[in-house]
Design an enzyme around this catalytic site. Structure first.
Site, PDB file in Angstrom:
ATOM      1  CB  SER A 156      -0.875   0.001   1.263  1.00 35.49           C
ATOM      2  OG  SER A 156      -1.462   1.278   1.468  1.00 35.49           O
TER       3      SER A 156
ATOM      4  CE1 TYR B 261      -4.110  -2.021   5.238  1.00 34.81           C
ATOM      5  CE2 TYR B 261      -3.204   0.155   4.784  1.00 34.81           C
ATOM      6  CZ  TYR B 261      -3.801  -1.009   4.341  1.00 34.81           C
ATOM      7  OH  TYR B 261      -4.081  -1.178   2.998  1.00 34.81           O
TER       8      TYR B 261
HETATM    9  N1  LIG Z   1      -8.934  -0.412  -0.822  1.00 36.59           N
HETATM   10  C1  LIG Z   1      -7.838   0.333  -0.718  1.00 36.59           C
HETATM   11  O1  LIG Z   1      -7.914   1.589  -0.722  1.00 36.59           O
HETATM   12  C2  LIG Z   1      -6.488  -0.316  -0.601  1.00 36.59           C
HETATM   13  C3  LIG Z   1      -5.360   0.506  -0.754  1.00 36.59           C
HETATM   14  C4  LIG Z   1      -4.090  -0.067  -0.635  1.00 36.59           C
HETATM   15  C5  LIG Z   1      -3.958  -1.437  -0.385  1.00 36.59           C
HETATM   16  N2  LIG Z   1      -5.075  -2.189  -0.233  1.00 36.59           N
HETATM   17  C6  LIG Z   1      -4.876  -3.611   0.057  1.00 36.59           C
HETATM   18  O2  LIG Z   1      -5.500  -4.408  -0.929  1.00 36.59           O
HETATM   19  C7  LIG Z   1      -5.894  -5.666  -0.361  1.00 36.59           C
HETATM   20  C8  LIG Z   1      -7.357  -5.918  -0.662  1.00 36.59           C
HETATM   21  O3  LIG Z   1      -8.096  -4.830  -0.130  1.00 36.59           O
HETATM   22  P1  LIG Z   1      -9.612  -4.540  -0.522  1.00 36.59           P
HETATM   23  O4  LIG Z   1      -9.768  -3.070  -0.502  1.00 36.59           O
HETATM   24  O5  LIG Z   1      -9.997  -5.309  -1.734  1.00 36.59           O
HETATM   25  O6  LIG Z   1     -10.304  -5.118   0.804  1.00 36.59           O
HETATM   26  P2  LIG Z   1     -11.646  -5.971   1.017  1.00 36.59           P
HETATM   27  O7  LIG Z   1     -11.893  -5.941   2.479  1.00 36.59           O
HETATM   28  O8  LIG Z   1     -12.721  -5.511   0.108  1.00 36.59           O
HETATM   29  O9  LIG Z   1     -11.186  -7.434   0.557  1.00 36.59           O
HETATM   30  C9  LIG Z   1     -10.244  -8.173   1.292  1.00 36.59           C
HETATM   31  C10 LIG Z   1     -10.682  -9.622   1.337  1.00 36.59           C
HETATM   32  O10 LIG Z   1      -9.701 -10.344   2.109  1.00 36.59           O
HETATM   33  C11 LIG Z   1     -10.392 -11.253   2.944  1.00 36.59           C
HETATM   34  N3  LIG Z   1      -9.585 -11.612   4.115  1.00 36.59           N
HETATM   35  C12 LIG Z   1      -9.362 -10.849   5.225  1.00 36.59           C
HETATM   36  N4  LIG Z   1      -8.638 -11.529   6.111  1.00 36.59           N
HETATM   37  C13 LIG Z   1      -8.381 -12.743   5.572  1.00 36.59           C
HETATM   38  C14 LIG Z   1      -7.689 -13.882   6.036  1.00 36.59           C
HETATM   39  N5  LIG Z   1      -7.118 -13.919   7.241  1.00 36.59           N
HETATM   40  N6  LIG Z   1      -7.631 -14.983   5.226  1.00 36.59           N
HETATM   41  C15 LIG Z   1      -8.221 -14.961   4.010  1.00 36.59           C
HETATM   42  N7  LIG Z   1      -8.909 -13.911   3.542  1.00 36.59           N
HETATM   43  C16 LIG Z   1      -8.986 -12.806   4.297  1.00 36.59           C
HETATM   44  C17 LIG Z   1     -11.667 -10.507   3.347  1.00 36.59           C
HETATM   45  O11 LIG Z   1     -12.668 -11.388   3.815  1.00 36.59           O
HETATM   46  C18 LIG Z   1     -12.034  -9.791   2.044  1.00 36.59           C
HETATM   47  O12 LIG Z   1     -12.927 -10.534   1.257  1.00 36.59           O
HETATM   48  C19 LIG Z   1      -5.568  -5.557   1.142  1.00 36.59           C
HETATM   49  O13 LIG Z   1      -4.316  -6.169   1.389  1.00 36.59           O
HETATM   50  C20 LIG Z   1      -5.473  -4.067   1.366  1.00 36.59           C
HETATM   51  O14 LIG Z   1      -4.653  -3.728   2.452  1.00 36.59           O
HETATM   52  C21 LIG Z   1      -6.331  -1.675  -0.343  1.00 36.59           C
END
Ligand SMILES: NC(=O)c1ccc[n+]([C@@H]2O[C@H](COP(=O)([O-])OP(=O)(O)OC[C@H]3O[C@@H](n4cnc5c(N)ncnc54)[C@H](O)[C@@H]3O)[C@@H](O)[C@H]2O)c1
Length: 250
Positions: free
Chosen positions: A141, A154
């Site tokens: 991120s 985080y």
């Molecule tokens: N959305 C943003 O702005 C953003 C920005 C930078 C990085 N990210 C990163 O991208 C990735 C996905 O984020 P997103 O926005 O799609 O989030 P999201 O919450 O929509 O999706 C994440 C998925 O991971 C699953 N998950 C959580 N813990 C888990 C575990 N222990 N085992 C298996 N599955 C698990 C959740 O159930 C969920 O379905 C994350 O690593 C997040 O930190 C997101």
């Protein structure tokens, strides 16, 4: 097709960016094992995407070594080999540093960082045995590259992802395994809204982004396809930013 015949594991594919990555990978010809900790999410993704190509879903927690073993066994059992690992699953706890609980800290570190160590080691072991190289793409991120208030665990976990990626890349290069991570800015998914990113906050936040909008899961998924494919054959150990210009301006 850019991932024709490649076998891949994608974590956290029940919704958001992970689901978008799974969809793009299938369209590009990959064969998938996908997982999520929420069973109904991952079975829905499997149902919705299976018309695009071979996809098998497992429900479980990527922090558990036994579940990581199951993911590997499923991919090797179904496809005979593993070529790509996408470590995407992640969580965010929004709280001031002084109010972060020890449990929040431990869980965030486990899901966002330890899981990548557990699964990365297992995937690399399989790729080394196969002797054909491979690609590992971890989800970092922009919060792993610069600070943001109310996200201490985080931010620390994502900074860890960047350094884990670089170290894996150095040590696995001689086996033809490339390891990179992706550092998105604010992407429109439920992760941020569930954490309390309100509309008023968003309006202010967008002023910090030169492109003046949130990114979309599909835009991040395009980068994962590139980093997982042979098109990025000379890129390893890198953290590629995808943030609408936000970190450039700051
Ligand atoms: N959305 C943003 O702005 C953003 C920005 C930078 C990085 N990210 C990163 O991208 C990735 C996905 O984020 P997103 O926005 O799609 O989030 P999201 O919450 O929509 O999706 C994440 C998925 O991971 C699953 N998950 C959580 N813990 C888990 C575990 N222990 N085992 C298996 N599955 C698990 C959740 O159930 C969920 O379905 C994350 O690593 C997040 O930190 C997101």
């Amino acid at each position: 097709m850019r991932l024709e015949g490649k076998s891949a594991i994608i974590t956290g594919a029940g919704r958001g960016i992970g689901r978008a990555i799974a969809q793009k990978f299938l369209v590009e010809g990959a064969r998938l094992v996908i997982c999520d900790i929420v069973p109904e999410r991952i079975s829905r993704t499997e149902d919705e995407l299976k018309h695009l190509g071979p996809v098998y879903a497992l429900a479980g927690d990527v922090c558990q070594a036994e579940f990581c073993d199951q993911l590997l066994q499923k991919a090797l059992g179904q496809f005979g080999e593993l070529n790509i690992l996408v470590n995407n699953a992640g969580i965010a706890v929004f709280a001031p540093f002084m109010e972060h609980s020890e449990a929040d800290w431990d869980r965030t570190m486990a899901v966002n960082l330890k899981s990548m160590f557990l699964l990365g080691q297992r995937a690399a072991r399989a790729m080394i045995t196969q002797g054909k190289g491979g690609a590992i793409v971890n989800m970092a991120s922009t919060n792993g590259l610069m600070g943001e208030r109310d996200l201490a665990a985080y931010n620390a976990s994502k900074a860890g992802v960047v350094m884990l990626t670089k170290t894996m890349a150095i040590e696995l290069a001689s086996h033809g395994i490339r390891v990179n991570c992706v550092a998105p800015g604010l992407i429109r998914t439920e992760l941020a809204t569930e954490g309390g990113v309100a509309t008023s906050f968003l309006k202010d936040y967008l002023r910090k982004i030169p492109l003046r909008r949130q990114g979309l899961p599909d835009e991040v998924a395009n980068l994962f396809v590139f980093l997982a494919s042979d098109e990025s054959s000379y890129i390893t150990g890198d953290a590629i930013i995808i943030d609408g210009g936000q970190t450039s301006e700051e």
